[in-house]
Design a protein around this motif. Structure first.
Motif, PDB file in Angstrom:
ATOM      1  N   ALA A  14       0.835  -1.214   0.000  1.00  0.00           N
ATOM      2  CA  ALA A  14       0.000   0.000   0.000  1.00  0.00           C
ATOM      3  C   ALA A  14       0.864   1.257   0.000  1.00  0.00           C
ATOM      4  CB  ALA A  14      -0.931  -0.005   1.208  1.00  0.00           C
ATOM      5  N   GLU A  15       1.986   1.228   0.732  1.00  0.00           N
ATOM      6  CA  GLU A  15       2.889   2.378   0.761  1.00  0.00           C
ATOM      7  C   GLU A  15       3.551   2.587  -0.598  1.00  0.00           C
ATOM      8  OE1 GLU A  15       4.229   2.140   5.480  1.00  0.00           O
ATOM      9  OE2 GLU A  15       5.403   1.100   3.942  1.00  0.00           O
ATOM     10  N   LEU A  16       3.949   1.504  -1.243  1.00  0.00           N
ATOM     11  CA  LEU A  16       4.554   1.606  -2.571  1.00  0.00           C
ATOM     12  C   LEU A  16       3.556   2.177  -3.576  1.00  0.00           C
ATOM     13  CD1 LEU A  16       6.430  -1.835  -2.668  1.00  0.00           C
ATOM     14  CD2 LEU A  16       7.483   0.433  -2.448  1.00  0.00           C
ATOM     15  N   ILE A  17       2.310   1.752  -3.463  1.00  0.00           N
ATOM     16  CA  ILE A  17       1.286   2.256  -4.371  1.00  0.00           C
ATOM     17  C   ILE A  17       1.043   3.748  -4.130  1.00  0.00           C
ATOM     18  CG2 ILE A  17      -1.178   2.127  -4.952  1.00  0.00           C
ATOM     19  CD1 ILE A  17      -1.009  -0.899  -4.458  1.00  0.00           C
ATOM     20  N   SER A  18       0.952   4.148  -2.866  1.00  0.00           N
ATOM     21  CA  SER A  18       0.723   5.572  -2.566  1.00  0.00           C
ATOM     22  C   SER A  18       1.878   6.424  -3.068  1.00  0.00           C
ATOM     23  CB  SER A  18       0.513   5.779  -1.061  1.00  0.00           C
ATOM     24  OG  SER A  18       1.703   5.535  -0.335  1.00  0.00           O
ATOM     25  N   ALA A  56      -3.860   2.329   0.524  1.00  0.00           N
ATOM     26  CA  ALA A  56      -3.001   3.313  -0.159  1.00  0.00           C
ATOM     27  C   ALA A  56      -3.691   4.666  -0.228  1.00  0.00           C
ATOM     28  CB  ALA A  56      -2.666   2.816  -1.562  1.00  0.00           C
ATOM     29  N   LEU A  57      -4.984   4.653  -0.535  1.00  0.00           N
ATOM     30  CA  LEU A  57      -5.729   5.915  -0.596  1.00  0.00           C
ATOM     31  C   LEU A  57      -5.847   6.553   0.778  1.00  0.00           C
ATOM     32  CD1 LEU A  57      -8.574   4.945  -3.104  1.00  0.00           C
ATOM     33  CD2 LEU A  57      -6.537   6.331  -3.558  1.00  0.00           C
ATOM     34  N   LYS A  58      -5.977   5.726   1.813  1.00  0.00           N
ATOM     35  CA  LYS A  58      -6.066   6.259   3.178  1.00  0.00           C
ATOM     36  C   LYS A  58      -4.761   6.955   3.563  1.00  0.00           C
ATOM     37  CE  LYS A  58      -8.520   6.865   6.846  1.00  0.00           C
ATOM     38  NZ  LYS A  58      -9.775   7.647   6.771  1.00  0.00           N
ATOM     39  N   ILE A  59      -3.624   6.392   3.121  1.00  0.00           N
ATOM     40  CA  ILE A  59      -2.322   7.024   3.379  1.00  0.00           C
ATOM     41  C   ILE A  59      -2.297   8.419   2.768  1.00  0.00           C
ATOM     42  CG2 ILE A  59       0.147   6.937   2.828  1.00  0.00           C
ATOM     43  CD1 ILE A  59      -0.075   3.854   2.986  1.00  0.00           C
ATOM     44  N   LEU A  60      -2.757   8.532   1.526  1.00  0.00           N
ATOM     45  CA  LEU A  60      -2.771   9.827   0.844  1.00  0.00           C
ATOM     46  C   LEU A  60      -3.737  10.795   1.526  1.00  0.00           C
ATOM     47  CD1 LEU A  60      -2.810   8.579  -2.869  1.00  0.00           C
ATOM     48  CD2 LEU A  60      -0.862   9.497  -1.593  1.00  0.00           C
ATOM     49  N   GLU A  61      -4.838  10.271   2.049  1.00  0.00           N
ATOM     50  CA  GLU A  61      -5.797  11.129   2.747  1.00  0.00           C
ATOM     51  C   GLU A  61      -5.199  11.665   4.041  1.00  0.00           C
ATOM     52  OE1 GLU A  61     -10.502  10.940   3.929  1.00  0.00           O
ATOM     53  OE2 GLU A  61      -9.238   9.253   4.545  1.00  0.00           O
ATOM     54  N   VAL A  62      -4.544  10.792   4.811  1.00  0.00           N
ATOM     55  CA  VAL A  62      -3.919  11.219   6.069  1.00  0.00           C
ATOM     56  C   VAL A  62      -2.840  12.263   5.807  1.00  0.00           C
ATOM     57  CG1 VAL A  62      -2.458  10.439   7.978  1.00  0.00           C
ATOM     58  CG2 VAL A  62      -4.445   9.080   7.300  1.00  0.00           C
ATOM     59  N   GLY A  64      -2.965  14.444   3.620  1.00  0.00           N
ATOM     60  CA  GLY A  64      -3.603  15.680   3.179  1.00  0.00           C
ATOM     61  C   GLY A  64      -3.602  15.894   1.684  1.00  0.00           C
ATOM     62  N   LEU A  65      -3.271  14.857   0.904  1.00  0.00           N
ATOM     63  CA  LEU A  65      -3.158  15.012  -0.549  1.00  0.00           C
ATOM     64  C   LEU A  65      -4.482  14.784  -1.278  1.00  0.00           C
ATOM     65  CD1 LEU A  65       0.260  13.224  -1.144  1.00  0.00           C
ATOM     66  CD2 LEU A  65      -0.209  15.662  -1.364  1.00  0.00           C
ATOM     67  N   ILE A  66      -5.377  14.022  -0.668  1.00  0.00           N
ATOM     68  CA  ILE A  66      -6.676  13.761  -1.299  1.00  0.00           C
ATOM     69  C   ILE A  66      -7.780  13.839  -0.254  1.00  0.00           C
ATOM     70  CG2 ILE A  66      -5.684  12.242  -3.075  1.00  0.00           C
ATOM     71  CD1 ILE A  66      -6.841   9.856  -1.483  1.00  0.00           C
ATOM     72  N   ALA A  67      -8.994  13.997  -0.747  1.00  0.00           N
ATOM     73  CA  ALA A  67     -10.192  13.877   0.090  1.00  0.00           C
ATOM     74  C   ALA A  67     -10.999  12.723  -0.477  1.00  0.00           C
ATOM     75  CB  ALA A  67     -11.006  15.164   0.053  1.00  0.00           C
ATOM     76  N   LEU A  68     -11.408  11.802   0.378  1.00  0.00           N
ATOM     77  CA  LEU A  68     -12.185  10.644  -0.049  1.00  0.00           C
ATOM     78  C   LEU A  68     -13.663  10.925   0.183  1.00  0.00           C
ATOM     79  CD1 LEU A  68      -9.979   7.738   1.387  1.00  0.00           C
ATOM     80  CD2 LEU A  68     -10.181   8.476  -1.002  1.00  0.00           C
ATOM     81  N   GLY A  74     -18.533  10.437  -5.935  1.00  0.00           N
ATOM     82  CA  GLY A  74     -17.465  10.394  -4.946  1.00  0.00           C
ATOM     83  C   GLY A  74     -16.172   9.897  -5.535  1.00  0.00           C
ATOM     84  N   GLY A  75     -15.264   9.465  -4.657  1.00  0.00           N
ATOM     85  CA  GLY A  75     -13.954   8.993  -5.081  1.00  0.00           C
ATOM     86  C   GLY A  75     -12.849   9.782  -4.427  1.00  0.00           C
ATOM     87  N   ALA A  76     -11.638   9.657  -4.966  1.00  0.00           N
ATOM     88  CA  ALA A  76     -10.468  10.341  -4.427  1.00  0.00           C
ATOM     89  C   ALA A  76     -10.242  11.636  -5.203  1.00  0.00           C
ATOM     90  CB  ALA A  76      -9.248   9.443  -4.505  1.00  0.00           C
ATOM     91  N   ILE A  77     -10.374  12.757  -4.528  1.00  0.00           N
ATOM     92  CA  ILE A  77     -10.252  14.073  -5.166  1.00  0.00           C
ATOM     93  C   ILE A  77      -9.017  14.777  -4.601  1.00  0.00           C
ATOM     94  CG2 ILE A  77     -11.381  16.291  -5.564  1.00  0.00           C
ATOM     95  CD1 ILE A  77     -14.052  14.827  -5.072  1.00  0.00           C
ATOM     96  N   LEU A  78      -8.192  15.300  -5.483  1.00  0.00           N
ATOM     97  CA  LEU A  78      -6.959  15.960  -5.055  1.00  0.00           C
ATOM     98  C   LEU A  78      -7.267  17.240  -4.301  1.00  0.00           C
ATOM     99  CD1 LEU A  78      -4.451  15.656  -8.034  1.00  0.00           C
ATOM    100  CD2 LEU A  78      -4.570  14.317  -5.956  1.00  0.00           C
ATOM    101  N   ARG A  79      -6.467  17.500  -3.303  1.00  0.00           N
ATOM    102  CA  ARG A  79      -6.577  18.747  -2.541  1.00  0.00           C
ATOM    103  C   ARG A  79      -5.185  19.294  -2.310  1.00  0.00           C
ATOM    104  NH1 ARG A  79      -8.345  17.418   3.575  1.00  0.00           N
ATOM    105  NH2 ARG A  79      -7.622  19.560   3.778  1.00  0.00           N
ATOM    106  N   THR A  80      -5.113  20.583  -2.066  1.00  0.00           N
ATOM    107  CA  THR A  80      -3.829  21.208  -1.754  1.00  0.00           C
ATOM    108  C   THR A  80      -3.572  21.051  -0.259  1.00  0.00           C
ATOM    109  OG1 THR A  80      -4.116  22.829  -3.521  1.00  0.00           O
ATOM    110  CG2 THR A  80      -2.481  23.331  -1.817  1.00  0.00           C
TER     111      THR A  80
END
Length: 272
Positions: A14-18, A56-62, A64-68, A74-80
């Motif tokens: 999951a880390e490699l994917i993120s 992997a998506l949860k890692i990106l959410e934590v 702060g890179l995406i909002a789920l 819905g889905g994974a949306i990029l955020r600043t």
């Protein structure tokens, strides 16, 4: 005898994917509001289970890179990402390393000067007005503990306002991070409690003169004033920390006296 280095922890899938998704975001130049591929597409791309993709998506959410978002659309949306999560993690890392004001100012003396010079000519009337409003708010403090703490935070916010106009994102981040460190030290050590009228007056004077220099776009004056301001602030911060340490020592002595008289003390030392 040399010690065998500890083996590096193998990254989870999951880390490699993120990490790969982050590289893809940067390569494609995606920005806030753009969407990542859906879960099914990611599972097919990486040949993994749904649980791994969700991790992997949860890692990106934590981070702060995406909002789920769930449901239709819905889905994974990029955020600043904001600087707060990164700043908080770095401060947590340093929390147990006995950091003091002098160590913070070793960097702040250098970086604040460079940051201030970098914003000369970049402060519009609205930004200058915010700086002046900040100084006005600082003049309204009272003598209560909460007011003193608010006063210190306002003084630091003056420098954060400057950092937001800095064209160098790394320099801006470092300056704001050091201000956060000082804010933490103020709260933890209660460095706002001793009488500090001279410190308040010096901060206000330097801030006022800095705004005048920014309006005149006088680079050398800004450089000189910020350098003097940082040296003066370090001097006062060190004095405040010493005074607070003395007060804490007295409090600890009094606490020890009470503890010696406590019946609970006999649980530790039956001879008392």
């Amino acid at each position: 005898m040399s010690q065998t280095p500890s083996p590096r922890r193998r990254q989870k899938l999951a880390e490699l994917i993120s990490d790969d998704i982050k590289r893809w975001i940067a390569t494609e130049g995606l920005t806030e509001g753009d969407r990542l591929p859906n879960e099914k597409t990611l599972m097919e791309l990486y040949g993994c289970a749904k649980g791994t993709v969700r991790e992997a998506l949860k890692i990106l959410e934590v981070e702060g890179l995406i909002a789920l978002k769930t449901g239709p659309g819905g889905g994974a949306i990029l955020r600043t990402p904001s600087m707060e999560p990164a700043s908080r993690m770095l401060r947590n890392f340093l929390h147990f390393r006995s950091l003091d004001g002098h160590q913070v100012y070793q960097l702040r003396r250098l970086l604040e000067v460079e940051m201030a010079v970098s914003v000369v000519g970049r402060l519009n009337e609205e930004a200058l007005t915010r700086l002046e409003d900040n100084m006005t708010a600082c003049e309204c403090h009272q003598l209560g503990e909460e007011d003193q703490r608010r006063q210190r935070f306002l003084e630091l916010e003056f420098h954060n306002l400057l950092a937001r106009a800095c064209p160098n994102p790394l320099l801006a981040f470092m300056c704001r991070f050091l201000n956060d460190m000082l804010r933490d030290l103020v709260v933890v050590k209660k460095a706002y409690l001793p009488e500090r009228k001279q410190f308040d007056e010096a901060n206000h004077r330097y801030h006022q003169e800095l705004v005048e220099a920014f309006r005149a776009e006088d680079v050398e004056r800004v450089r000189r004033l910020m350098d003097e301001h940082m040296r003066d602030a370090e001097f006062h911060m060190s004095a405040l920390e010493a005074e607070v340490a003395d007060q804490m020592l007295i409090s600890q002595d009094a606490l020890a006296t009470v503890a010696d008289a406590s019946p609970l003390r006999r649980l530790v030392d039956p001879t008392r």
